[in-house]
Design a protein around this motif. Structure first.
Motif, PDB file in Angstrom:
ATOM      1  N   LEU A  20      31.111  -2.650  17.683  1.00 56.21           N
ATOM      2  CA  LEU A  20      30.268  -1.688  17.792  1.00 56.21           C
ATOM      3  C   LEU A  20      29.485  -1.436  16.453  1.00 56.21           C
ATOM      4  O   LEU A  20      28.389  -0.908  16.378  1.00 56.21           O
ATOM      5  N   ILE A  21      30.509  -1.632  15.377  1.00 53.95           N
ATOM      6  CA  ILE A  21      29.676  -1.188  14.046  1.00 53.95           C
ATOM      7  C   ILE A  21      29.215  -2.598  13.242  1.00 53.95           C
ATOM      8  O   ILE A  21      28.867  -2.332  12.219  1.00 53.95           O
ATOM      9  N   GLY A  22      29.315  -3.957  14.146  1.00 53.47           N
ATOM     10  CA  GLY A  22      28.737  -5.004  13.319  1.00 53.47           C
ATOM     11  C   GLY A  22      29.799  -5.757  12.669  1.00 53.47           C
ATOM     12  O   GLY A  22      29.363  -6.829  12.050  1.00 53.47           O
ATOM     13  N   GLU A  61      28.091  -2.711  26.497  1.00 49.18           N
ATOM     14  CA  GLU A  61      28.378  -1.892  25.315  1.00 49.18           C
ATOM     15  C   GLU A  61      28.273  -2.999  23.991  1.00 49.18           C
ATOM     16  O   GLU A  61      28.295  -2.610  23.220  1.00 49.18           O
ATOM     17  N   SER A  62      28.246  -4.224  24.578  1.00 46.76           N
ATOM     18  CA  SER A  62      27.951  -5.258  23.389  1.00 46.76           C
ATOM     19  C   SER A  62      26.912  -5.241  22.657  1.00 46.76           C
ATOM     20  O   SER A  62      25.743  -5.262  23.470  1.00 46.76           O
ATOM     21  N   GLU A  78      17.848   6.079  27.674  1.00 46.67           N
ATOM     22  CA  GLU A  78      17.734   5.377  28.955  1.00 46.67           C
ATOM     23  C   GLU A  78      17.332   3.814  28.654  1.00 46.67           C
ATOM     24  O   GLU A  78      17.976   3.156  29.464  1.00 46.67           O
ATOM     25  N   VAL A  79      16.498   3.715  27.608  1.00 45.98           N
ATOM     26  CA  VAL A  79      15.896   2.130  27.186  1.00 45.98           C
ATOM     27  C   VAL A  79      17.335   1.455  26.645  1.00 45.98           C
ATOM     28  O   VAL A  79      17.543   0.392  26.958  1.00 45.98           O
ATOM     29  N   GLU A 138      25.642   3.832  29.146  1.00 42.00           N
ATOM     30  CA  GLU A 138      27.012   3.287  28.834  1.00 42.00           C
ATOM     31  C   GLU A 138      27.280   2.737  27.383  1.00 42.00           C
ATOM     32  O   GLU A 138      28.248   3.458  26.912  1.00 42.00           O
ATOM     33  N   PHE A 139      26.264   2.208  26.666  1.00 47.47           N
ATOM     34  CA  PHE A 139      26.523   1.910  25.306  1.00 47.47           C
ATOM     35  C   PHE A 139      26.266   3.347  24.426  1.00 47.47           C
ATOM     36  O   PHE A 139      27.047   3.749  23.674  1.00 47.47           O
TER      37      PHE A 139
END
Length: 445
Positions: free
Chosen positions: A28-30, A115-116, A408-409, A413-414
Motif C-alpha cells: 500500500l505504501i509502495g 486494494e492492489s 468513486e473513481v 475498498e481501496f
C-alpha cells in the motif's frame, strides 16, 4: 501476460544463465514485497501464483501489522500473487536473476485484489479510456544518498552549492554514472540525471509513457536505486524531507492525454495559452481535487515538512505557465510536448497511487468540464490568490474522505484500506516522543 509460452520463457532464461526469477509487487505504501522463485518452478507459479499473507499490504515501515479491514480481523488470510511475465527483465547487477512484476488476486474467487496499487491505477486508466483518452505520465524522482556515520547516517559527499553539477565534485564514488548505466540496462527508460540542490541529493529522469507503464518503471526505479546503494554500503532514501536544515525530495509527474490516433489532445495552437479546452479542464480537475490528492501524493507525516511558502514545493492549489512556484506548472513546449507538470508529490509517494489519483482528477475535470482559475502571474505563495493545500496528514485524509467523486473513481475498498492505514500512522506518531520534544522540554520543565 506475455504472449510467449512459459516453457519458451524458461528455455530462454536458462540460455541467458538465469536460474532465479524474482517476483516483486508494491504494497500500500509502495514498498516492494516479493519472492525469489527457482526457474524450474516458474511454470507452476505462473499458473497458480504464490501465496502471501494479505496483511503484508498493511505492514508499517517498522514491521507492525496495521489493523486494516480484511487483515487481522479476518485472521490474516492469503493473497495470491501471479507473475506478469511480460515485465521480465534480467537484473544487470544480480547475475542469474531475472525480475518481473506481480499482480494480486483473491484466492477464493480468482478476482483481482482491488486494494492492489497496480490494480487501482489500471482501473482508473480504464475510466479515462471511456472518454476515448489514454493518460501519459513522465515521472521525475529525487532522493538522498546517505553514508554510515557511527550508528546513524549522514549525507553522502555533503557540500553546499552543488546543484546541477556532474562528475566527482558532488559524487566522489560515481554513484550517478553507475546507476544511470545499470538503469539503462534494466530497460526502465532512464534518460538522464544530475546532483540536485542539497548535498547528497540526486535526480534521475524517466521517459514518458502510458500511465500504468510509467508507474511500473517509477516503482522499479525506486527499488533499483535502494538496491544499488546497499551494494555500495550506502542507503538511498526517498523520504520527503530527511533533514531539518535542507529541503525535500519531490515526485513531479508530467501528465498529458492522447486520443485513439495518438494525438496529444492538450495542444491547441489557436488558443491564448496554446492549450486546448481539454487541457484546461484537466488542470481544473487537478486543482479542484488537490486537497484530496495530497493524501496520495504527500502521504506521510513527514511529507508536510517539505511543503510551505518559499520552499519551491507547493503550498497553494494554483497553476502557472512555466512557473515553478505553482503546484501545476505548464512547461513551455507545445505540440506533441504539451503537458502539465504536477509538483505536489514528494518522493515517498507510492507511484501507482500518486499517478492514479492524478488520472482520476484529470478524468473528472475533463468529464465535468471543470474550468480552472486564471494562471499565476509572478512568484507564488500568496494565500490571497489561491487556496492553501492541506498542512498536515490528518487534514489531507479529511479532504480525501470528503471527496466522494474522487473516491468513486479510485474504488471505495481501496480508499477504506488506505485511510485506515494512514490514520493508524497518525495515531502511532501522536504517541511517539520525538527528539525535539525532549530537547525542548526536558531540561527546564
Amino acid at each position: 501476460m506475455s504472449a510467449e509460452s512459459v516453457e519458451a520463457i524458461v528455455e530462454r532464461l536458462a540460455r541467458d544463465g538465469v536460474d532465479v526469477v524474482r517476483i516483486g509487487y508494491p504494497d500500500l505504501i509502495g514498498t516492494e514485497r516479493g519472492k525469489d522463485v527457482l526457474l524450474e518452478q516458474l511454470p507452476e507459479v505462473a499458473e497458480r501464483g504464490v501465496a502471501f499473507c494479505r496483511a503484508v499490504y498493511y505492514t508499517s515501515p517498522r514491521g507492525d501489522t496495521v489493523p486494516v479491514p480484511g487483515g487481522l480481523d479476518r485472521g490474516l488470510p492469503d493473497i495470491t500473487i501471479k507473475p506478469d511475465l511480460s515485465t521480465l527483465v534480467n537484473l544487470p547487477w544480480e547475475p542469474g536473476v531475472a525480475h518481473c512484476l506481480g499482480d494480486a488476486f483473491l484466492p477464493e474467487t480468482g478476482e483481482p485484489f482491488t486494494e492492489s496499487p497496480r490494480a487501482v491505477l489500471g482501473s482508473v486508466a480504464a475510466r479515462l479510456g471511456e472518454l476515448g483518452l489514454t493518460g501519459v505520465a513522465g515521472p521525475e524522482l529525487e532522493y538522498f544518498l546517505l553514508e554510515p556515520d557511527g550508528p546513524g547516517w549522514r549525507r553522502y559527499d555533503d557540500a553546499t552549492g552543488n546543484v546541477y553539477v556532474t562528475g566527482r565534485k558532488g559524487d566522489r564514488g560515481s554513484h550517478l554514472l553507475r546507476s544511470l548505466r545499470l538503469l539503462r540496462d534494466l530497460g526502465i527508460g532512464a534518460t538522464m540525471g544530475n546532483h540536485e540542490f542539497s548535498g547528497g541529493q540526486f535526480e534521475i529522469n524517466l521517459r514518458h509513457s502510458e500511465a500504468p507503464d510509467a508507474a511500473d518503471r517509477a516503482f522499479r526505479f525506486k527499488s533499483a536505486i535502494k538496491e544499488l546503494a546497499r551494494q555500495d554500503g550506502l542507503m538511498a532514501t526517498f523520504m520527503a524531507r530527511p533533514f531539518t536544515d535542507e529541503g525535500g525530495s519531490g515526485f513531479h509527474v508530467h501528465i498529458s492525454c492522447v486520443d485513439g490516433d495518438g494525438r496529444n489532445v492538450f495542444d491547441d495552437p489557436g488558443s491564448s495559452y496554446g492549450l486546448s479546452s481539454t487541457a484546461l479542464h484537466a488542470i481544473g480537475g487537478i486543482l479542484a481535487h488537490a486537497p484530496a490528492l495530497a493524501a496520495l501524493l504527500t502521504p506521510t507525516i513527514n511529507s508536510y515538512k517539505r511543503l510551505g511558502p518559499d520552499s519551491l514545493a507547493p503550498w497553494l492549489a494554483d497553476w502557472g505557465l512555466d512557473n515553478r512556484s505553482a503546484m501545476v506548472r505548464v512547461p513551455p513546449e507545445r505540440g506533441p510536448g504539451s503537458r502539465v507538470e504536477v509538483r505536489l508529490g514528494d518522493a515517498s509517494a507510492n507511484p501507482y497511487l500518486g499517478i492514479a489519483g492524478l488520472l482520476a482528477a484529470v478524468y473528472l475535470g475533463i468529464r465535468d468540464r471543470v474550468e480552472p482559475p486564471g494562471p499565476l502571474s509572478g512568484y507564488g505563495y500568496d494565500p490571497a490568490k489561491a487556496p492553501v493545500l492541506p498542512e498536515s496528514l490528518p487534514e489531507a485524509l479529511d479532504a480525501f474522505e470528503a471527496d466522494a467523486a474522487l473516491l468513486e473513481v479510485l474504488g471505495k475498498e481501496f480508499a477504506t484500506a488506505y485511510v485506515a492505514y494512514r490514520r493508524h500512522e497518525v495515531h502511532r506518531f501522536s504517541r511517539h516522543v520525538t527528539d525535539w520534544e525532549f530537547q525542548e522540554y526536558a531540561y527546564h520543565l
